[in-house]
Design a protein around this motif. Sequence first.
Motif, PDB file in Angstrom:
ATOM      1  N   GLN A  33       0.827  -1.206   0.000  1.00  0.00           N
ATOM      2  CA  GLN A  33       0.000   0.000   0.000  1.00  0.00           C
ATOM      3  C   GLN A  33       0.864   1.260   0.000  1.00  0.00           C
ATOM      4  O   GLN A  33       1.892   1.318   0.673  1.00  0.00           O
ATOM      5  N   LEU A  34       0.427   2.262  -0.765  1.00  0.00           N
ATOM      6  CA  LEU A  34       1.053   3.581  -0.736  1.00  0.00           C
ATOM      7  C   LEU A  34       0.392   4.355   0.394  1.00  0.00           C
ATOM      8  O   LEU A  34      -0.747   4.798   0.289  1.00  0.00           O
ATOM      9  N   MET A  35       1.108   4.516   1.502  1.00  0.00           N
ATOM     10  CA  MET A  35       0.507   5.091   2.703  1.00  0.00           C
ATOM     11  C   MET A  35       0.469   6.606   2.675  1.00  0.00           C
ATOM     12  O   MET A  35      -0.430   7.222   3.237  1.00  0.00           O
ATOM     13  N   ARG A  36       1.446   7.237   2.034  1.00  0.00           N
ATOM     14  CA  ARG A  36       1.462   8.700   1.966  1.00  0.00           C
ATOM     15  C   ARG A  36       2.388   9.146   0.838  1.00  0.00           C
ATOM     16  O   ARG A  36       3.293   8.430   0.429  1.00  0.00           O
ATOM     17  N   ILE A  37       2.142  10.352   0.376  1.00  0.00           N
ATOM     18  CA  ILE A  37       2.996  11.005  -0.617  1.00  0.00           C
ATOM     19  C   ILE A  37       3.487  12.298   0.009  1.00  0.00           C
ATOM     20  O   ILE A  37       2.690  13.176   0.345  1.00  0.00           O
ATOM     21  N   GLY A  38       4.772  12.401   0.209  1.00  0.00           N
ATOM     22  CA  GLY A  38       5.350  13.605   0.797  1.00  0.00           C
ATOM     23  C   GLY A  38       5.793  14.587  -0.263  1.00  0.00           C
ATOM     24  O   GLY A  38       5.404  14.492  -1.444  1.00  0.00           O
ATOM     25  N   GLU A  39       6.593  15.539   0.144  1.00  0.00           N
ATOM     26  CA  GLU A  39       7.157  16.521  -0.789  1.00  0.00           C
ATOM     27  C   GLU A  39       8.638  16.704  -0.487  1.00  0.00           C
ATOM     28  O   GLU A  39       9.080  16.495   0.646  1.00  0.00           O
ATOM     29  N   ARG A  40       9.367  17.118  -1.489  1.00  0.00           N
ATOM     30  CA  ARG A  40      10.792  17.379  -1.327  1.00  0.00           C
ATOM     31  C   ARG A  40      11.182  18.531  -2.248  1.00  0.00           C
ATOM     32  O   ARG A  40      10.673  18.614  -3.378  1.00  0.00           O
ATOM     33  N   PRO A  41      12.077  19.412  -1.806  1.00  0.00           N
ATOM     34  CA  PRO A  41      12.536  20.484  -2.706  1.00  0.00           C
ATOM     35  C   PRO A  41      13.159  19.899  -3.961  1.00  0.00           C
ATOM     36  O   PRO A  41      13.977  18.970  -3.903  1.00  0.00           O
ATOM     37  N   ALA A  42      12.766  20.433  -5.096  1.00  0.00           N
ATOM     38  CA  ALA A  42      13.287  19.934  -6.364  1.00  0.00           C
ATOM     39  C   ALA A  42      14.808  20.038  -6.432  1.00  0.00           C
ATOM     40  O   ALA A  42      15.473  19.201  -7.044  1.00  0.00           O
ATOM     41  N   ALA A  43      15.359  21.037  -5.751  1.00  0.00           N
ATOM     42  CA  ALA A  43      16.806  21.240  -5.790  1.00  0.00           C
ATOM     43  C   ALA A  43      17.568  20.103  -5.123  1.00  0.00           C
ATOM     44  O   ALA A  43      18.771  19.933  -5.371  1.00  0.00           O
ATOM     45  N   GLN A  44      16.896  19.333  -4.266  1.00  0.00           N
ATOM     46  CA  GLN A  44      17.563  18.231  -3.571  1.00  0.00           C
ATOM     47  C   GLN A  44      17.600  16.939  -4.371  1.00  0.00           C
ATOM     48  O   GLN A  44      18.233  15.964  -3.955  1.00  0.00           O
ATOM     49  N   LEU A  45      16.924  16.912  -5.515  1.00  0.00           N
ATOM     50  CA  LEU A  45      16.892  15.691  -6.316  1.00  0.00           C
ATOM     51  C   LEU A  45      18.213  15.486  -7.031  1.00  0.00           C
ATOM     52  O   LEU A  45      18.801  16.423  -7.575  1.00  0.00           O
ATOM     53  N   ALA A  46      18.657  14.247  -7.017  1.00  0.00           N
ATOM     54  CA  ALA A  46      19.899  13.912  -7.711  1.00  0.00           C
ATOM     55  C   ALA A  46      19.614  13.659  -9.183  1.00  0.00           C
ATOM     56  O   ALA A  46      18.489  13.293  -9.557  1.00  0.00           O
ATOM     57  N   PRO A  47      20.607  13.838 -10.037  1.00  0.00           N
ATOM     58  CA  PRO A  47      20.418  13.499 -11.453  1.00  0.00           C
ATOM     59  C   PRO A  47      20.032  12.028 -11.596  1.00  0.00           C
ATOM     60  O   PRO A  47      20.602  11.154 -10.932  1.00  0.00           O
ATOM     61  N   GLY A  48      19.044  11.752 -12.419  1.00  0.00           N
ATOM     62  CA  GLY A  48      18.602  10.377 -12.617  1.00  0.00           C
ATOM     63  C   GLY A  48      17.777   9.824 -11.476  1.00  0.00           C
ATOM     64  O   GLY A  48      17.610   8.604 -11.362  1.00  0.00           O
ATOM     65  N   GLN A  49      17.240  10.718 -10.614  1.00  0.00           N
ATOM     66  CA  GLN A  49      16.424  10.275  -9.473  1.00  0.00           C
ATOM     67  C   GLN A  49      15.236   9.453  -9.962  1.00  0.00           C
ATOM     68  O   GLN A  49      14.632   9.752 -10.991  1.00  0.00           O
ATOM     69  N   THR A  50      14.918   8.383  -9.216  1.00  0.00           N
ATOM     70  CA  THR A  50      13.768   7.544  -9.543  1.00  0.00           C
ATOM     71  C   THR A  50      12.507   8.398  -9.672  1.00  0.00           C
ATOM     72  O   THR A  50      12.210   9.211  -8.797  1.00  0.00           O
ATOM     73  N   CYS A  51      11.764   8.227 -10.756  1.00  0.00           N
ATOM     74  CA  CYS A  51      10.537   9.000 -10.947  1.00  0.00           C
ATOM     75  C   CYS A  51       9.412   8.090 -11.418  1.00  0.00           C
ATOM     76  O   CYS A  51       9.651   7.002 -11.958  1.00  0.00           O
TER      77      CYS A  51
END
Length: 405
Positions: free
Chosen positions: A42-60
């Motif tokens: 089950q997907l229990m929650r969807i959070g948020e993260r600053p886009a600037a913290q994403l690494a190149p090739g981050q899982t999407c």
Amino acid sequence: MPSSQRFTPFSELIDLNPRGRVGPTADLVPYVGMGDVSNNGQLMRIGERPAAQLAPGQTCFQDEDVLFAKITPCMENGKGAYVQGLDGRIAFGSTEFHVLRARPGVSSRFVYHWTRSRKFRRSAEVMMTGSAGQRRVPAAFFERYRIQHRTLSEQHHIAETLDAVNERIVLAQALLAKLATTRDGVLDHLLRYGVHTGRREKETLVGAIPEGWNVRGIGEICSVGSGGTPPRKEGAKFFTHGGVPWVKTLDLTEGEVSATSETLTPLAVKSARLRTYPPGSVLVAMYGGWEQIGRTGILSLPATVNQAISALEPGSDVDPVYLLCALQHGRPRWRRVAASSRKDPNITKDDVRKFLIPLPPLEEQAKIVEIRDALLSQLSWAAADLRKSCQLQESLLDDLLMGTL
């Protein structure tokens, strides 16, 4: 029956780990970590993260994608989810997920249910690579794992059947949670105000209680004992299967103690001078830190205990099950008395003797216990229904996906 006996690589059903990128104006993006998905898919929650913290090739991923944990022990534990609720947005997540996107002409729910299959996960475990604690399912697994070919119509039929069972499980889980909340609320009320309404109250050391109730220390209403641990070096001479039940903290279930993880020989009981306590004795954990102090159980069979447990033999003016409930209700108060010369806090047998509980007349204790037992009966029924639904799900998963139904 399946449309054919043709087998196809699982990779032909999916696009694995598709790429995506953040929009040029995005500040915060949806994010799902490993802790945001459950062991039952089950997907229990969807959070948020600053886009600037994403690494190149981050899982999407996007709606209708399937998340599959690839690292041990998350994969073996069943971590994963079917993605919903993004409303057209692209989300990002832990790099320890494989993302499975159903190709055109493939049911995304059919893909999801395959990832919940025990056979699928066992096969993935066999193909894991890497060192202990950091083993992962490689992308090559999806190319090598083969399943029976199914038409889109067959895929939808299988997915809809399994979705119906999933819905039954969700409803059973919700009912169980609601009944547990009801039990806790009702017992809290009963142990504060009793079974009668509108009575005058009086202030005591344990708070306001109805007039006609008393406050007593455990040592006033119970015989308080403890136990010990025979020398383990004696091996089978002292420790055996099917011997005298020997209760340790982790055997305490907050309810009946009907079995123990270890049993002793009669010689061990005699040599260590351990007392065997009768059924109806109430047990309280004294050691093990905040998670364990005050943990309880009530014996449904004769047993001895180790030194980490106080054993309470109730006197004639207290119902054993009421005593169990009162101790559970008062468990937070152990924090006031716990002390330690070591890293973990603990309580002593003397602390247990001095511990105060509200004490109604025996007749009212019996009524409280009767209501408690009725609530537990409802919970037991709901838990049994949930177990049956989960067993049905496991059976259908294997039978429908493998083509035996």
